[in-house]
Structure formats: structure tokens, C-alpha cells
Write a protein that holds these residues in place. Structure first.
Motif, PDB file in Angstrom:
ATOM      1  N   VAL A  77       0.881  -1.126   0.019  1.00  0.00           N
ATOM      2  CA  VAL A  77      -0.124   0.022  -0.067  1.00  0.00           C
ATOM      3  C   VAL A  77       0.864   1.171   0.190  1.00  0.00           C
ATOM      4  CG1 VAL A  77      -1.861   1.397   1.191  1.00  0.00           C
ATOM      5  CG2 VAL A  77      -1.927  -1.053   1.033  1.00  0.00           C
ATOM      6  N   LEU A  78       1.861   1.378   0.721  1.00  0.00           N
ATOM      7  CA  LEU A  78       2.832   2.439   1.054  1.00  0.00           C
ATOM      8  C   LEU A  78       3.264   2.614  -0.263  1.00  0.00           C
ATOM      9  CD1 LEU A  78       4.149   1.951   4.452  1.00  0.00           C
ATOM     10  CD2 LEU A  78       2.305   3.247   3.897  1.00  0.00           C
ATOM     11  N   ARG A  79       3.945   1.558  -1.106  1.00  0.00           N
ATOM     12  CA  ARG A  79       4.771   1.720  -2.477  1.00  0.00           C
ATOM     13  C   ARG A  79       3.564   2.517  -3.262  1.00  0.00           C
ATOM     14  NH1 ARG A  79       7.059  -3.074  -1.318  1.00  0.00           N
ATOM     15  NH2 ARG A  79       5.418  -4.074  -2.470  1.00  0.00           N
ATOM     16  N   ARG A  80       2.687   1.816  -3.164  1.00  0.00           N
ATOM     17  CA  ARG A  80       1.357   2.691  -4.419  1.00  0.00           C
ATOM     18  C   ARG A  80       1.483   4.194  -4.040  1.00  0.00           C
ATOM     19  NH1 ARG A  80      -2.055  -1.981  -2.535  1.00  0.00           N
ATOM     20  NH2 ARG A  80      -1.058  -3.586  -3.405  1.00  0.00           N
ATOM     21  N   CYS A  81       1.540   4.640  -2.619  1.00  0.00           N
ATOM     22  CA  CYS A  81       1.523   5.970  -2.505  1.00  0.00           C
ATOM     23  C   CYS A  81       2.683   6.720  -2.894  1.00  0.00           C
ATOM     24  CB  CYS A  81       1.098   6.312  -1.092  1.00  0.00           C
ATOM     25  SG  CYS A  81      -0.783   5.806  -0.592  1.00  0.00           S
ATOM     26  N   THR A  82       3.908   5.978  -2.921  1.00  0.00           N
ATOM     27  CA  THR A  82       5.282   6.653  -3.055  1.00  0.00           C
ATOM     28  C   THR A  82       5.112   6.891  -4.559  1.00  0.00           C
ATOM     29  OG1 THR A  82       6.141   5.262  -1.274  1.00  0.00           O
ATOM     30  CG2 THR A  82       7.641   6.060  -3.077  1.00  0.00           C
ATOM     31  N   VAL A  83       4.648   6.187  -5.402  1.00  0.00           N
ATOM     32  CA  VAL A  83       4.470   6.530  -6.883  1.00  0.00           C
ATOM     33  C   VAL A  83       3.941   7.998  -6.825  1.00  0.00           C
ATOM     34  CG1 VAL A  83       3.388   5.946  -8.953  1.00  0.00           C
ATOM     35  CG2 VAL A  83       4.148   4.319  -7.496  1.00  0.00           C
ATOM     36  N   ARG A  84       3.148   8.440  -6.092  1.00  0.00           N
ATOM     37  CA  ARG A  84       2.553   9.849  -6.242  1.00  0.00           C
ATOM     38  C   ARG A  84       3.483  10.770  -5.478  1.00  0.00           C
ATOM     39  NH1 ARG A  84      -3.838   8.388  -4.167  1.00  0.00           N
ATOM     40  NH2 ARG A  84      -4.035   6.661  -5.873  1.00  0.00           N
ATOM     41  N   GLY A  85       4.627  10.230  -4.888  1.00  0.00           N
ATOM     42  CA  GLY A  85       5.743  11.545  -4.675  1.00  0.00           C
ATOM     43  C   GLY A  85       5.463  11.461  -3.277  1.00  0.00           C
ATOM     44  N   LEU A  86       5.011  10.643  -2.262  1.00  0.00           N
ATOM     45  CA  LEU A  86       4.842  10.575  -1.096  1.00  0.00           C
ATOM     46  C   LEU A  86       5.865   9.832  -0.471  1.00  0.00           C
ATOM     47  CD1 LEU A  86       1.028  10.719  -0.211  1.00  0.00           C
ATOM     48  CD2 LEU A  86       2.620  12.833  -0.362  1.00  0.00           C
ATOM     49  N   ARG A  87       6.475  10.266   0.861  1.00  0.00           N
ATOM     50  CA  ARG A  87       7.554   9.110   1.547  1.00  0.00           C
ATOM     51  C   ARG A  87       7.037   8.759   2.784  1.00  0.00           C
ATOM     52  NH1 ARG A  87      12.710  11.910   2.508  1.00  0.00           N
ATOM     53  NH2 ARG A  87      11.788  12.238   4.698  1.00  0.00           N
ATOM     54  N   PHE A  88       6.595   7.359   2.890  1.00  0.00           N
ATOM     55  CA  PHE A  88       6.056   6.847   4.172  1.00  0.00           C
ATOM     56  C   PHE A  88       7.346   5.956   4.703  1.00  0.00           C
ATOM     57  CE2 PHE A  88       2.122   7.625   2.023  1.00  0.00           C
ATOM     58  CZ  PHE A  88       1.411   7.980   3.010  1.00  0.00           C
ATOM     59  N   ARG A  89       7.320   5.733   5.851  1.00  0.00           N
ATOM     60  CA  ARG A  89       8.515   4.952   6.638  1.00  0.00           C
ATOM     61  C   ARG A  89       7.755   4.109   7.725  1.00  0.00           C
ATOM     62  NH1 ARG A  89      11.488   6.720  11.267  1.00  0.00           N
ATOM     63  NH2 ARG A  89      10.622   8.885  10.859  1.00  0.00           N
ATOM     64  N   ARG A  90       7.618   2.573   7.649  1.00  0.00           N
ATOM     65  CA  ARG A  90       7.090   2.141   8.488  1.00  0.00           C
ATOM     66  C   ARG A  90       7.997   1.903   9.876  1.00  0.00           C
ATOM     67  NH1 ARG A  90       7.718  -3.704   8.613  1.00  0.00           N
ATOM     68  NH2 ARG A  90       8.420  -3.627   6.622  1.00  0.00           N
ATOM     69  N   LEU A  91       7.145   2.209  10.758  1.00  0.00           N
ATOM     70  CA  LEU A  91       7.858   2.341  12.229  1.00  0.00           C
ATOM     71  C   LEU A  91       7.805   1.035  13.223  1.00  0.00           C
ATOM     72  CD1 LEU A  91       6.637   5.659  13.382  1.00  0.00           C
ATOM     73  CD2 LEU A  91       8.779   5.186  12.106  1.00  0.00           C
ATOM     74  N   SER A  92       6.530   0.273  13.041  1.00  0.00           N
ATOM     75  CA  SER A  92       6.583  -0.906  13.749  1.00  0.00           C
ATOM     76  C   SER A  92       5.118  -1.722  13.661  1.00  0.00           C
ATOM     77  CB  SER A  92       6.624  -0.706  15.557  1.00  0.00           C
ATOM     78  OG  SER A  92       5.358   0.105  15.589  1.00  0.00           O
ATOM     79  N   THR A  93       5.152  -2.883  13.948  1.00  0.00           N
ATOM     80  CA  THR A  93       3.927  -3.504  13.674  1.00  0.00           C
ATOM     81  C   THR A  93       3.829  -4.221  14.785  1.00  0.00           C
ATOM     82  OG1 THR A  93       4.625  -3.903  11.363  1.00  0.00           O
ATOM     83  CG2 THR A  93       3.125  -5.476  12.094  1.00  0.00           C
ATOM     84  N   MET A  94       2.589  -4.589  15.386  1.00  0.00           N
ATOM     85  CA  MET A  94       2.095  -5.364  16.265  1.00  0.00           C
ATOM     86  C   MET A  94       0.771  -5.880  16.427  1.00  0.00           C
ATOM     87  SD  MET A  94       1.016  -2.963  19.575  1.00  0.00           S
ATOM     88  CE  MET A  94       2.522  -2.202  20.073  1.00  0.00           C
ATOM     89  N   PRO A  95       0.472  -7.259  17.078  1.00  0.00           N
ATOM     90  CA  PRO A  95      -0.798  -7.838  16.877  1.00  0.00           C
ATOM     91  C   PRO A  95      -1.514  -6.829  17.945  1.00  0.00           C
ATOM     92  CG  PRO A  95       0.733  -9.406  17.782  1.00  0.00           C
ATOM     93  CD  PRO A  95       1.487  -7.922  17.786  1.00  0.00           C
ATOM     94  N   LEU A  96      -2.851  -6.572  17.301  1.00  0.00           N
ATOM     95  CA  LEU A  96      -4.067  -5.962  18.160  1.00  0.00           C
ATOM     96  C   LEU A  96      -4.251  -6.487  19.329  1.00  0.00           C
ATOM     97  CD1 LEU A  96      -5.983  -3.792  18.074  1.00  0.00           C
ATOM     98  CD2 LEU A  96      -7.712  -5.506  17.112  1.00  0.00           C
ATOM     99  N   THR A  97      -4.099  -7.848  19.556  1.00  0.00           N
ATOM    100  CA  THR A  97      -4.327  -8.359  20.833  1.00  0.00           C
ATOM    101  C   THR A  97      -3.154  -7.842  21.992  1.00  0.00           C
ATOM    102  OG1 THR A  97      -3.079 -10.336  20.463  1.00  0.00           O
ATOM    103  CG2 THR A  97      -5.326 -10.582  19.999  1.00  0.00           C
ATOM    104  N   LEU A  98      -1.874  -7.796  21.493  1.00  0.00           N
ATOM    105  CA  LEU A  98      -0.931  -7.413  22.609  1.00  0.00           C
ATOM    106  C   LEU A  98      -1.175  -5.935  22.735  1.00  0.00           C
ATOM    107  CD1 LEU A  98       1.767  -7.417  23.717  1.00  0.00           C
ATOM    108  CD2 LEU A  98       2.897  -6.822  21.565  1.00  0.00           C
TER     109      LEU A  98
END
Length: 107
Positions: A77-98
Motif C-alpha cells: 500500500v505504501l509503495r503505491r502511494c510513493t508513486v505519487r511522490g509521498l514518502r512513508f516510513r514503516r515504524l513498527s508492527t504489533m498484533p492487536l491483541t498485544l
């Protein structure tokens, strides 16, 4: 379900609503995006100059069964937005239960 934290750093002056719309349009059904939350990121240096565009923090709620699947889907999803000139950086991922467990400890 997994939560993927993302930071948008861009010179474009986008509102949280604009970013939510861009990400929603970039998401495909197989990405498993259930919900998108966007808010202004806290500034590490205090108040921003008027000409500066604030960073935005994004949380993608993804309905995949594994961490790897969730990260791959978020990155797509972020790659598709990068094509539009935006820069996203993934910070972290966690399970909702945690997250729910951590919030229960605070409460």
C-alpha cells in the motif's frame, strides 16, 4: 489483526483526512486494510515554522494472520502511494491483541 505504524514525511501540506483518503484509494481488497487512523506526529523540535509541512502518524489495521503478511501488505500500500511522490516510513508492527493487553495493564 495487526497494527502497522507508519510516518508520512512530505513537503506536501496534507491533512489527516487527505492521507486517509490516499491510503484507502491505494489499498486493494487483498491487502486486508480494515481501518486507517491518521494524526499529526508530535514534533521533536517544538513548534514548526509556518512554511513547514507537519509529519503525520498513520496506523493501518490489517486483517492478516501473520506479521509477515501484514508487513508485506502494508509495504505494498505504501509503495503505491510513493508513486505519487509521498514518502512513508514503516515504524513498527504489533498484533492487536498485544495492544489490548498493554492497555489493560495501564488501566
Amino acid at each position: 489483526m495487526y497494527l502497522v505504524d507508519v510516518r508520512l514525511e512530505s513537503t506536501a501540506r496534507l491533512s489527516p483526512s487527505d492521507v486517509r483518503t490516499l491510503l484507502s484509494e491505494a489499498a486493494r481488497p487483498d491487502d486486508g486494510v480494515e481501518h486507517i487512523y491518521v494524526q499529526p506526529a508530535p514534533s521533536a523540535t517544538g513548534a514548526l515554522p509556518r512554511s513547514a509541512a507537519p509529519s503525520l502518524d498513520v496506523v493501518l489495521f490489517l486483517s492478516h494472520l501473520t506479521l509477515t503478511e501484514s508487513e508485506r501488505a502494508a509495504d505494498a500500500v505504501l509503495r503505491r502511494c510513493t508513486v505519487r511522490g509521498l514518502r512513508f516510513r514503516r515504524l513498527s508492527t504489533m498484533p492487536l491483541t498485544l495492544l489490548v493487553d498493554l492497555l489493560a495493564l495501564e488501566g
